[in-house]
Design an enzyme around this catalytic site. Structure first.
Site, PDB file in Angstrom:
ATOM      1  N   ARG A 131      65.966  67.891  66.291  1.00 15.88           N
ATOM      2  CA  ARG A 131      67.421  68.119  66.367  1.00 15.88           C
ATOM      3  C   ARG A 131      67.886  69.046  65.253  1.00 15.88           C
ATOM      4  O   ARG A 131      68.765  69.875  65.453  1.00 15.88           O
ATOM      5  CB  ARG A 131      68.158  66.786  66.296  1.00 15.88           C
ATOM      6  CG  ARG A 131      68.097  66.022  67.612  1.00 15.88           C
ATOM      7  CD  ARG A 131      68.383  64.555  67.422  1.00 15.88           C
ATOM      8  NE  ARG A 131      69.737  64.295  67.017  1.00 15.88           N
ATOM      9  CZ  ARG A 131      70.094  63.230  66.295  1.00 15.88           C
ATOM     10  NH1 ARG A 131      69.187  62.353  65.918  1.00 15.88           N
ATOM     11  NH2 ARG A 131      71.343  63.041  65.964  1.00 15.88           N
ATOM     12  N   ARG A 160      69.502  54.724  68.105  1.00 13.45           N
ATOM     13  CA  ARG A 160      69.386  55.714  69.168  1.00 13.45           C
ATOM     14  C   ARG A 160      67.967  56.254  69.217  1.00 13.45           C
ATOM     15  O   ARG A 160      67.345  56.469  68.191  1.00 13.45           O
ATOM     16  CB  ARG A 160      70.352  56.875  68.894  1.00 13.45           C
ATOM     17  CG  ARG A 160      71.769  56.578  69.305  1.00 13.45           C
ATOM     18  CD  ARG A 160      72.759  57.572  68.751  1.00 13.45           C
ATOM     19  NE  ARG A 160      72.354  58.975  68.865  1.00 13.45           N
ATOM     20  CZ  ARG A 160      73.124  59.997  68.500  1.00 13.45           C
ATOM     21  NH1 ARG A 160      74.336  59.777  68.000  1.00 13.45           N
ATOM     22  NH2 ARG A 160      72.703  61.232  68.616  1.00 13.45           N
ATOM     23  N   ARG A 165      70.693  55.026  60.731  1.00 16.49           N
ATOM     24  CA  ARG A 165      71.901  54.872  61.553  1.00 16.49           C
ATOM     25  C   ARG A 165      71.713  53.830  62.647  1.00 16.49           C
ATOM     26  O   ARG A 165      70.675  53.752  63.282  1.00 16.49           O
ATOM     27  CB  ARG A 165      72.253  56.217  62.177  1.00 16.49           C
ATOM     28  CG  ARG A 165      73.467  56.147  63.090  1.00 16.49           C
ATOM     29  CD  ARG A 165      74.101  57.471  63.258  1.00 16.49           C
ATOM     30  NE  ARG A 165      73.352  58.346  64.145  1.00 16.49           N
ATOM     31  CZ  ARG A 165      73.774  59.570  64.472  1.00 16.49           C
ATOM     32  NH1 ARG A 165      74.889  60.047  63.963  1.00 16.49           N
ATOM     33  NH2 ARG A 165      73.064  60.305  65.289  1.00 16.49           N
ATOM     34  N   LYS A 173      80.233  63.766  61.478  1.00 16.65           N
ATOM     35  CA  LYS A 173      81.289  64.213  62.399  1.00 16.65           C
ATOM     36  C   LYS A 173      81.926  63.045  63.137  1.00 16.65           C
ATOM     37  O   LYS A 173      83.142  62.951  63.231  1.00 16.65           O
ATOM     38  CB  LYS A 173      80.727  65.175  63.464  1.00 16.65           C
ATOM     39  CG  LYS A 173      80.075  66.428  62.938  1.00 16.65           C
ATOM     40  CD  LYS A 173      79.649  67.338  64.087  1.00 16.65           C
ATOM     41  CE  LYS A 173      78.574  66.769  64.995  1.00 16.65           C
ATOM     42  NZ  LYS A 173      77.245  66.596  64.362  1.00 16.65           N
ATOM     43  N   ARG A 202      78.517  73.948  70.510  1.00 14.41           N
ATOM     44  CA  ARG A 202      77.258  73.913  69.770  1.00 14.41           C
ATOM     45  C   ARG A 202      76.428  75.167  69.971  1.00 14.41           C
ATOM     46  O   ARG A 202      75.341  75.273  69.421  1.00 14.41           O
ATOM     47  CB  ARG A 202      76.443  72.729  70.280  1.00 14.41           C
ATOM     48  CG  ARG A 202      76.290  71.612  69.275  1.00 14.41           C
ATOM     49  CD  ARG A 202      75.849  70.403  70.073  1.00 14.41           C
ATOM     50  NE  ARG A 202      74.990  69.550  69.349  1.00 14.41           N
ATOM     51  CZ  ARG A 202      75.314  68.290  69.002  1.00 14.41           C
ATOM     52  NH1 ARG A 202      76.503  67.817  69.262  1.00 14.41           N
ATOM     53  NH2 ARG A 202      74.456  67.548  68.394  1.00 14.41           N
TER      54      ARG A 202
HETATM   55  P1  ADP Z   1      74.241  64.518  66.696  1.00 17.41           P
HETATM   56  O1  ADP Z   1      75.350  65.427  66.309  1.00 17.41           O
HETATM   57  O2  ADP Z   1      74.058  63.382  65.758  1.00 17.41           O
HETATM   58  O3  ADP Z   1      72.948  65.228  67.004  1.00 17.41           O
HETATM   59  P2  ADP Z   1      75.527  63.909  69.275  1.00 17.41           P
HETATM   60  O4  ADP Z   1      75.859  62.521  69.631  1.00 17.41           O
HETATM   61  O5  ADP Z   1      76.632  64.851  68.958  1.00 17.41           O
HETATM   62  O6  ADP Z   1      74.509  63.789  68.067  1.00 17.41           O
HETATM   63  O7  ADP Z   1      74.652  64.575  70.443  1.00 17.41           O
HETATM   64  C1  ADP Z   1      73.562  63.919  71.011  1.00 17.41           C
HETATM   65  C2  ADP Z   1      72.882  64.816  72.024  1.00 17.41           C
HETATM   66  O8  ADP Z   1      73.775  65.129  73.086  1.00 17.41           O
HETATM   67  C3  ADP Z   1      72.403  66.155  71.511  1.00 17.41           C
HETATM   68  O9  ADP Z   1      71.147  66.079  70.873  1.00 17.41           O
HETATM   69  C4  ADP Z   1      72.339  66.972  72.804  1.00 17.41           C
HETATM   70  O10 ADP Z   1      71.207  66.625  73.569  1.00 17.41           O
HETATM   71  C5  ADP Z   1      73.549  66.455  73.560  1.00 17.41           C
HETATM   72  N1  ADP Z   1      74.763  67.272  73.274  1.00 17.41           N
HETATM   73  C6  ADP Z   1      75.899  66.841  72.666  1.00 17.41           C
HETATM   74  N2  ADP Z   1      76.806  67.830  72.579  1.00 17.41           N
HETATM   75  C7  ADP Z   1      76.236  68.923  73.138  1.00 17.41           C
HETATM   76  C8  ADP Z   1      76.655  70.281  73.346  1.00 17.41           C
HETATM   77  N3  ADP Z   1      77.878  70.713  72.954  1.00 17.41           N
HETATM   78  N4  ADP Z   1      75.789  71.119  73.944  1.00 17.41           N
HETATM   79  C9  ADP Z   1      74.579  70.710  74.345  1.00 17.41           C
HETATM   80  N5  ADP Z   1      74.114  69.469  74.179  1.00 17.41           N
HETATM   81  C10 ADP Z   1      74.924  68.565  73.581  1.00 17.41           C
END
Ligand code: ADP
Ligand code: ZN
Length: 216
Positions: A171, A160, A127, A13, A88
């Protein structure tokens, strides 16, 4: 243009959103990046979110929603946006719909990046991210031309905390339980475009432009 990108962690994404932003007049809004910035600068929001990020859990809806309500009315969103990592949960999707309605805005597409789980795990464990500009690399699939520094800005590359194996598994579990229902939500509304992994020699962006009927 207003797009939502949905996909499991490691589906690509962030990479795709950055490509869209480079080519089209839209802002890339990554909720994950916003949270990481806030954690780095130890803001009140960062302190609330840190534990969830490190353990691979979702930040509670009320926190995410309040943040996005502020972000989406900033002036740079007027030309369009790509949402990467939001919504999400089904509740976030419902609230987003009401927010957009209130502002008289419509979505052009909700795009699902469909990637097999075994591939996703490989990508996530390799990554690396730039500490300064957030650029994304992969030690195996997309190494930086500048070695352990960022080829764009020279920043330090790091892994990360949530890309460690045990957190990756958590996750993916959270994605399957809480974000899969968002896919059905948009499917029922006939708004979902599925974007399969591109055949070799083609980029995800080309696939998106075809699948969602987007062009310059
Ligand atoms: P990825 O899609 O690779 O898991 P992101 O960078 O999108 O990583 O998200 C990292 C973290 O940020 C998630 O694991 C969560 O803890 C938090 N997060 C991001 N977007 C949301 C969301 N829309 N709702 C709740 N938590 C979120
Ligand atoms: Zn960089």
């Amino acid at each position: 243009m207003r797009l939502i990108l949905i996909g499991s962690p490691g589906a690509g994404k962030g990479t795709l959103a950055a490509e869209i932003e480079a080519k089209y007049p839209v802002v890339h809004i990554s909720t994950g990046d916003i949270f990481r910035e806030n954690v780095k600068h130890e803001t009140p929001l960062g302190r609330k979110a840190q534990h969830y990020l490190e353990t691979g859990q979702l930040v509670p809806d009320d926190i995410v929603i309040a943040m996005m309500e502020d972000r989406l009315i900033e002036p740079d969103c007027a030309g369009g946006f790509v949402l990467d990592g939001f919504p999400r949960t089904v509740h976030q999707a419902e609230v987003l719909e009401k927010m957009l309605e209130r502002h008289g805005l419509h979505l052009d597409a909700v795009v699902l990046l469909d990637v097999r789980e075994d591939i996703v795990v490989k990508r996530l464990s390799g990554r690396r991210m730039c500490r300064c500009c957030g650029a994304i690399y992969n030690v195996e699939f997309r190494p930086s031309a500048a070695g352990d520094r960022c080829e764009k800005c020279g920043g330090e590359l790091y892994q990360r905390k949530d890309d460690e194996e045990s957190v990756i598994r958590n996750r993916l579990k959270v994605y399957n339980q809480q974000t899969q229902p968002v896919i059905s939500y948009y499917e029922k509304k006939k708004m979902l475009t599925r974007l399969p992994s591109p055949p070799s020699g083609h980029t995800l962006l080309e696939g998106l432009e075809q699948a969602a009927g987007i062009a310059e």
